[in-house]
Design a protein around this motif. Structure first.
Motif, PDB file in Angstrom:
ATOM      1  N   ILE A 310       0.838  -1.196   0.000  1.00  0.00           N
ATOM      2  CA  ILE A 310       0.000   0.000   0.000  1.00  0.00           C
ATOM      3  C   ILE A 310       0.879   1.254   0.000  1.00  0.00           C
ATOM      4  N   CYS A 311       1.935   1.239   0.799  1.00  0.00           N
ATOM      5  CA  CYS A 311       2.860   2.387   0.818  1.00  0.00           C
ATOM      6  C   CYS A 311       3.505   2.594  -0.546  1.00  0.00           C
ATOM      7  N   CYS A 312       3.844   1.490  -1.217  1.00  0.00           N
ATOM      8  CA  CYS A 312       4.458   1.585  -2.542  1.00  0.00           C
ATOM      9  C   CYS A 312       3.470   2.162  -3.549  1.00  0.00           C
ATOM     10  N   ILE A 313       2.226   1.700  -3.511  1.00  0.00           N
ATOM     11  CA  ILE A 313       1.212   2.178  -4.458  1.00  0.00           C
ATOM     12  C   ILE A 313       0.911   3.656  -4.226  1.00  0.00           C
ATOM     13  N   SER A 314       0.919   4.086  -2.975  1.00  0.00           N
ATOM     14  CA  SER A 314       0.664   5.493  -2.687  1.00  0.00           C
ATOM     15  C   SER A 314       1.830   6.395  -3.077  1.00  0.00           C
ATOM     16  N   SER A 315       2.991   5.825  -3.372  1.00  0.00           N
ATOM     17  CA  SER A 315       4.164   6.631  -3.730  1.00  0.00           C
ATOM     18  C   SER A 315       4.390   6.695  -5.238  1.00  0.00           C
ATOM     19  N   ILE A 316       4.083   5.593  -5.961  1.00  0.00           N
ATOM     20  CA  ILE A 316       4.359   5.558  -7.394  1.00  0.00           C
ATOM     21  C   ILE A 316       3.252   6.268  -8.153  1.00  0.00           C
ATOM     22  N   MET A 322      -4.797  -0.543  -9.001  1.00  0.00           N
ATOM     23  CA  MET A 322      -3.949  -0.712  -7.819  1.00  0.00           C
ATOM     24  C   MET A 322      -4.535   0.034  -6.620  1.00  0.00           C
ATOM     25  N   LEU A 323      -5.094   1.209  -6.858  1.00  0.00           N
ATOM     26  CA  LEU A 323      -5.713   1.948  -5.755  1.00  0.00           C
ATOM     27  C   LEU A 323      -6.926   1.206  -5.204  1.00  0.00           C
ATOM     28  N   GLU A 324      -7.661   0.552  -6.085  1.00  0.00           N
ATOM     29  CA  GLU A 324      -8.806  -0.231  -5.615  1.00  0.00           C
ATOM     30  C   GLU A 324      -8.363  -1.411  -4.763  1.00  0.00           C
ATOM     31  N   ALA A 325      -7.294  -2.096  -5.206  1.00  0.00           N
ATOM     32  CA  ALA A 325      -6.774  -3.210  -4.400  1.00  0.00           C
ATOM     33  C   ALA A 325      -6.235  -2.725  -3.064  1.00  0.00           C
ATOM     34  N   ALA A 326      -5.563  -1.590  -3.069  1.00  0.00           N
ATOM     35  CA  ALA A 326      -5.036  -1.047  -1.816  1.00  0.00           C
ATOM     36  C   ALA A 326      -6.163  -0.636  -0.877  1.00  0.00           C
ATOM     37  N   ALA A 327      -7.231  -0.045  -1.417  1.00  0.00           N
ATOM     38  CA  ALA A 327      -8.367   0.342  -0.582  1.00  0.00           C
ATOM     39  C   ALA A 327      -9.062  -0.878   0.010  1.00  0.00           C
ATOM     40  N   ILE A 346      -5.379   2.871   9.563  1.00  0.00           N
ATOM     41  CA  ILE A 346      -5.480   4.334   9.632  1.00  0.00           C
ATOM     42  C   ILE A 346      -4.310   4.990   8.909  1.00  0.00           C
ATOM     43  N   ASP A 347      -3.114   4.453   9.108  1.00  0.00           N
ATOM     44  CA  ASP A 347      -1.941   5.017   8.438  1.00  0.00           C
ATOM     45  C   ASP A 347      -2.041   4.831   6.928  1.00  0.00           C
ATOM     46  N   ALA A 348      -2.467   3.640   6.488  1.00  0.00           N
ATOM     47  CA  ALA A 348      -2.614   3.400   5.051  1.00  0.00           C
ATOM     48  C   ALA A 348      -3.695   4.296   4.453  1.00  0.00           C
ATOM     49  N   LEU A 349      -4.779   4.513   5.191  1.00  0.00           N
ATOM     50  CA  LEU A 349      -5.845   5.388   4.704  1.00  0.00           C
ATOM     51  C   LEU A 349      -5.354   6.826   4.564  1.00  0.00           C
ATOM     52  N   GLY A 350      -4.501   7.253   5.503  1.00  0.00           N
ATOM     53  CA  GLY A 350      -3.926   8.596   5.393  1.00  0.00           C
ATOM     54  C   GLY A 350      -3.044   8.760   4.170  1.00  0.00           C
ATOM     55  N   ARG A 351      -2.405   7.681   3.718  1.00  0.00           N
ATOM     56  CA  ARG A 351      -1.590   7.756   2.505  1.00  0.00           C
ATOM     57  C   ARG A 351      -2.457   7.761   1.244  1.00  0.00           C
ATOM     58  N   LEU A 385      -4.881  11.409  10.780  1.00  0.00           N
ATOM     59  CA  LEU A 385      -5.701  11.207   9.585  1.00  0.00           C
ATOM     60  C   LEU A 385      -6.692  12.350   9.402  1.00  0.00           C
ATOM     61  N   LEU A 386      -7.364  12.738  10.482  1.00  0.00           N
ATOM     62  CA  LEU A 386      -8.317  13.846  10.382  1.00  0.00           C
ATOM     63  C   LEU A 386      -7.613  15.151  10.002  1.00  0.00           C
ATOM     64  N   TYR A 387      -6.405  15.338  10.473  1.00  0.00           N
ATOM     65  CA  TYR A 387      -5.638  16.535  10.114  1.00  0.00           C
ATOM     66  C   TYR A 387      -5.401  16.587   8.600  1.00  0.00           C
ATOM     67  N   LYS A 388      -5.154  15.418   7.981  1.00  0.00           N
ATOM     68  CA  LYS A 388      -4.955  15.384   6.530  1.00  0.00           C
ATOM     69  C   LYS A 388      -6.273  15.537   5.764  1.00  0.00           C
ATOM     70  N   MET A 389      -7.391  15.175   6.407  1.00  0.00           N
ATOM     71  CA  MET A 389      -8.689  15.236   5.748  1.00  0.00           C
ATOM     72  C   MET A 389      -9.381  16.585   5.920  1.00  0.00           C
ATOM     73  N   THR A 390      -8.813  17.499   6.653  1.00  0.00           N
ATOM     74  CA  THR A 390      -9.516  18.737   7.008  1.00  0.00           C
ATOM     75  C   THR A 390      -9.739  19.610   5.783  1.00  0.00           C
ATOM     76  N   LYS A 391     -10.952  20.181   5.701  1.00  0.00           N
ATOM     77  CA  LYS A 391     -11.301  21.173   4.693  1.00  0.00           C
ATOM     78  C   LYS A 391     -12.259  22.173   5.331  1.00  0.00           C
ATOM     79  N   SER A 392     -12.708  23.128   4.542  1.00  0.00           N
ATOM     80  CA  SER A 392     -13.507  24.219   5.114  1.00  0.00           C
ATOM     81  C   SER A 392     -14.858  23.746   5.636  1.00  0.00           C
ATOM     82  N   THR A 393     -15.347  22.599   5.169  1.00  0.00           N
ATOM     83  CA  THR A 393     -16.665  22.124   5.602  1.00  0.00           C
ATOM     84  C   THR A 393     -16.626  21.365   6.924  1.00  0.00           C
TER      85      THR A 393
END
Length: 967
Positions: A310-316, A322-327, A346-351, A385-393
């Motif tokens: 998953i870390c490799c797929i999120s980097s390349i 591949m994203l579907e398999a990682a999810a 949680i860490d993989a989801l953040g990536r 994870l929530l820090y990475k997901m934050t938006k105005s809403t």
């Protein structure tokens, strides 16, 4: 502690002789294990050290006994006690001719000393001698000690011998030589920068252990310069493919996973090489998909490989499949009952959300469960994870949750991190200025001392500037609300200093602006603040300045205000303060009270905190003064850039001072050399350094000097203007510190149910994973158990898409039930027919471990050395000969690995080699023989002849597993 006792028991057993040899050592370990307190343990070790000191001082101690004494010293020092008196005896034991004693000496020296120890110089000569030994065990011990003890200065002494050992016939020696070179590179990259090509060659080693050890230095090199190793992408992919297909010997398996640590290292390398490179990433998709399909979620090591995928797929370069398999794999982690797997999820989801933010919407309830989990480590990871997901809403909900968590924790380090994140999110996504001020008040109230003072200045500037529009009413309302909130907070105890500074500033600027509060009331509050913080000069300075502003604004408006008794007491106290800053502010207040309205308006205008101050950098108001001084005979000012160096600091000193300083050390700078006319006329001659001033090169700082020379192109021009300039790059300083000059996370109680010690059959693993998925699905279906609060929280965090996701999930469940019933009806009525698809055969990738026959390609060789493997290796095409069937002329593909395997059935037929292939396919000319040894003499002779035909001795430990990637 338990590990130390286990090590002690193992050391006590010894490599020879069993338990009875070291009875005293066993008694020591037993007594330490039975100690009831740390003090009792220290007394036991102290008595033992005194005993060892006396025994080691005896010159007649037998060598075998000396080994036991050193092991006891090692055990005592591992427990944290000083055993430096025995270090020299360990150094002496490394000189012993006996192999067990020499290895014991190297072990003790590696544990006792480090590269900066004074005794290391005595070991370097012994290591040099042992690296040339004929006994490979001695060489291995010397290489192990070299990795630990050889420092930057001693690397050139042993480097040639280590490089020669890369071609040693024994695999352990080659592996340890690679490890030693890697260690030398970490300590001094410039010392082994010319040997980097050796790592490429060892990647093609016949032994998988040597190849796996080479991946570590290559990973470090690729991190520094990925573009230089793009040509190895295909080779790394091929090696990973063959490892995943279990082409390596079973001795490299760990909990039924084929060489998992080699797989993890290869995935990390591919993640770096494929980052932002679409072409390189295209070679990786196939093997990554195979690893996902074959992944085993029933063991920790299997989950580790999937997480690294998953870390490799999120980097390349991203790929939808591949994203579907990682999810999907991330979903399994989040649905697990193990906190460790949830943490990984949680860490993989953040990536993954960095690439596709919609992935998080499918797991919103799982994220909320992790946020409310009692495991503090999991909760912190969820906040990341929530820090990475934050938006105005959703910024309001996330920041409120963070502040609530920040209030309840006591870890100051993490509290500072949470506070800085709250400030960052509030500054970036604040929906309104009022919300921003309220949020900052909460942050400063509960973590004010941990917040950067820059944040306080930004808050004050925001209140002063307002909304930045022409709406004065909105700005006044903002400031009025800030004053109201601060007047409510100011009476609370234990407010941070930075927060009090903000309160005093706001009350001084806008406390009486709207007329809601009287000047006497605000001044009284400010006096209370100053009296409550007598030891904080900064708070008192802000308070007295705020009082001064209120008096100035009232005088400017023509109002008369009386000095309160507590305010007069504060002014008198500050006028006699030891701080000159506080004295000045108090005297300024007293002077202000004696001025009239016009004077106060001129230097203290109302609401002028955001007015730009014009700074005259040329000091034009002094032009008349300078002109008058020049007319009176003053010397004109010479800019520093135009001075010739004749004027120095010493020329302004008196004669008496110069005579006194002649007998003392001088600390002022050297005078700059006088300009030379000969050197100033030609820059070409200046660029050539003179023979008497030679810069001292330092091989350990080659990269720094090289970068420095490029970043200073004007050095020759300066030296051409002022004469010859001494170059001190890389020269060690004689005084001060010995430097060189240059120009420039815990898991909770619940654990994973399927551990490494459980069964790993495919059926069991699939059954357990299905059971977990069904149990989680049943929890999801029970809508009554999900509280309305969680649903509201999910809707606020993930937006309106949460309701859509629920509707989609319900529709998909209905559709799946209908499809399942339709499939059951179809299966009962008719038998399934296999569908054959016509697939266009693609060119197979180079296979480094397949030893089957393949015709030689007639295409000319390419310039890429790795593309040559396509003509040499390919998938084996073997047709088994069935007993009773007529034999065909097709020859069976030879399988060299079957000679050394233990599970091939007897009676396998042998094939014939093709003599037309010549030397190119010499390694693949081996014929298959019976695997199990039996009484048949004919089978044994065929096996021996087929092995010798390819040049492999049957008694060898390793057949040729890899072909040289570099040709």
């Amino acid at each position: 502690m338990e590990q130390l006792r286990t090590i002690g028991r193992e050391l006590a057993m010894g490599s020879q002789g069993g338990w009875g040899q070291f009875k005293e050592f066993l008694d020591l370990v037993k007594s330490i294990g039975e100690a009831r307190s740390k003090a009792e343990e220290d007394r036991i070790i102290a008595r033992e050290l005194e005993h060892l000191k006396r025994r080691l001082a005896d010159p007649d101690v037998p060598r075998r006994k000396m080994k036991e004494l050193l092991l006891r010293l090692v055990y005592a020092e591992m427990l944290g006690h000083d055993a430096s008196f025995g270090h020299i005896h360990a150094v002496k034991m490394t000189h012993d001719e006996s192999l067990p004693l020499k290895r014991t000496g190297y072990l003790a020296v590696a544990l006792f000393l480090d590269e900066r120890h004074d005794l290391v110089i005595l070991v370097v000569n012994t290591i040099q001698k042992d690296l040339r030994s004929d006994n490979y065990l001695v060489v291995c011990a010397a290489l192990t000690a070299a990795c630990r003890l050889i420092g930057e200065e001693a690397i050139p002494a042993v480097l040639p011998q280590v490089v020669e050992l890369l071609a040693h016939p024994k695999e352990p020696v080659r592996k340890k030589a690679v490890m030693a070179l890697h260690r030398f590179y970490q300590r001094s990259p410039s010392s082994v920068s010319h040997l980097v090509s050796n790592f490429r060659k060892r990647l093609c080693d016949n032994d998988p252990g040597v190849m796996g050890a080479t991946l570590c230095p290559l990973y470090d090199l690729i991190l520094e310069e990925p573009n230089a190793y793009k040509d190895l992408v295909v080779s790394f992919v091929n090696i990973l493919k063959q490892v995943a297909e279990r082409r390596l010997p079973t001795s490299y398996d760990y909990h039924q996973m084929p060489a998992p640590f080699i797989q993890i290292k290869l995935l990390k390398i591919l993640a770096v090489l494929g980052s932002g490179d679409k072409q390189a990433s295209g070679h990786m998709y196939t093997v990554l998909g195979d690893i996902f399909r074959k992944g085993d979620t029933a063991s920790n090591i299997g989950n580790a490989i999937l997480y690294e995928c998953i870390c490799c797929i999120s980097s390349i370069f991203p790929n939808p499949k591949m994203l579907e398999a990682a999810a999907e794999t991330t979903s399994k982690f989040l649905k697990s009952d193990s906190h460790n797997l949830k943490y990984m999820g949680i860490d993989a989801l953040g990536r993954l959300i960095k690439i596709n933010p919609d992935i998080a919407e499918e797991h919103q309830l799982a994220v909320i469960d992790c946020l409310e989990d009692p495991d503090d480590t999991l909760k912190r990871k969820t906040f990341e994870l929530l820090y990475k997901m934050t938006k105005s809403t959703n910024v309001e909900v996330i920041v409120d949750r963070m502040i609530e968590y920040m209030i309840n924790i006591t870890d100051h380090h993490y509290k500072t991190e949470i506070a800085s994140r709250c400030v960052e999110l509030a500054e970036q996504f604040a929906p309104s200025n009022q919300w921003f001020i309220q949020t900052m008040n909460k942050v400063f109230e509960h973590a004010g001392d941990l917040v950067n003072i820059r944040v306080a200045h930004n808050l004050m500037r925001l209140i002063a500037e307002g909304f930045g529009e022409e709406d004065e009413g909105a700005d006044s309302q903002l400031r009025s609300s800030a004053v109201d909130s601060y007047l409510r907070i100011v009476g609370e105890p234990k407010l941070p200093s930075s927060f009090l500074q903000i309160i005093c500033w706001v009350l001084g600027e806008y406390g009486t602006a709207d007329g809601k509060y009287s000047a006497s009331y605000i001044i009284g509050k400010l006096c209370d603040v100053a009296e409550a913080h007598l030891t904080d000069d900064t708070v008192k300075a802000y308070a007295i300045s705020a009082i001064l502003k209120i008096f100035a604004f009232e005088i400017a408006l023509g109002r008369k205000i009386d000095m309160l008794p507590e305010c007069q007491t504060l002014v008198d106290e500050l006028s006699a303060s030891h701080s000159t800053d506080l004295q000045q502010r108090a005297y300024e207040l007293q002077a202000l009270l004696g001025l009239d309205k016009r004077a106060v308006e001129s230097f203290m205008p109302a609401d002028a905190s955001c007015e730009d101050i014009e700074v005259d950098r040329n000091l034009s108001f002094l032009n008349s003064y300078v002109q008058q001084a020049l007319e009176n005979g003053a010397a004109p000012y010479i800019p520093e850039s135009e001075r010739s160096g004749v004027i120095s600091v010493g020329s302004y000193r008196s004669q008496e001072q110069q005579e006194t300083s002649a007998h003392t050390l001088r600390f002022e700078a050297y005078e700059m050399p006088k300009p030379s006319l000969a050197l100033a006329t030609s820059q070409v001659s200046v660029s050539t350094p003179p023979t008497d001033l030679v810069p001292v090169p330092d091989p350990g700082y080659y990269k720094e000097d090289h970068q420095t020379s490029r970043s200073q192109p004007s050095g020759d021009a300066i030296s051409g203007e002022f004469g010859v300039k001494l170059r001190l790059d890389g020269v060690q300083k004689k005084w001060g510190r010995p430097t060189y000059s240059s120009s420039t996370p815990s898991s909770s109680a619940s654990s994973q149910q399927a551990t490494n010690g459980g069964s790993y059959s495919d059926g069991g693993g699939s059954t357990s994973s299905q059971a977990r998925e069904s149990s989680y699905g049943s929890k999801r279906q029970q809508g009554a158990e999900i509280s309305a609060e969680k649903q509201r929280l999910a809707a606020s965090l993930f937006g309106s898409a949460a309701a859509k996701a629920d509707r989609k999930a319900q529709a998909s469940r209905k559709a799946s039930k209908e499809n399942a019933s339709a499939e059951k009806a179809t299966a009962s009525s008719a038998a399934p027919q296999p569908i054959k698809e016509q697939v266009i055969p693609a060119a197979p990738p180079p296979d480094l471990l397949d030893l089957g026959d393949e015709p030689v390609s007639s295409s000319p060789p390419s310039a890429d050395p790795f593309s040559q493997l396509e003509g040499l290796f390919g998938p084996a095409s073997a047709t088994p000969v069935v007993s009773g069937a007529p034999a065909t002329s097709t020859s069976k593909a030879p399988d060299l690995m079957s000679i050394f395997s233990d599970d091939v059935p007897t009676g396998a037929t042998t094939g014939s080699t093709d003599p037309a292939l010549g030397d190119v396919n010499l390694i693949k000319g081996a014929t298959t023989a019976a695997a199990k040894k039996g009484p048949s003499l004919q089978d044994a002779l065929q096996k021996d002849a087929s092995a010798r035909q390819v040049g492999v001795t049957p008694t060898g430990n390793n057949p040729n597993l890899f072909k040289d990637l570099l040709g």
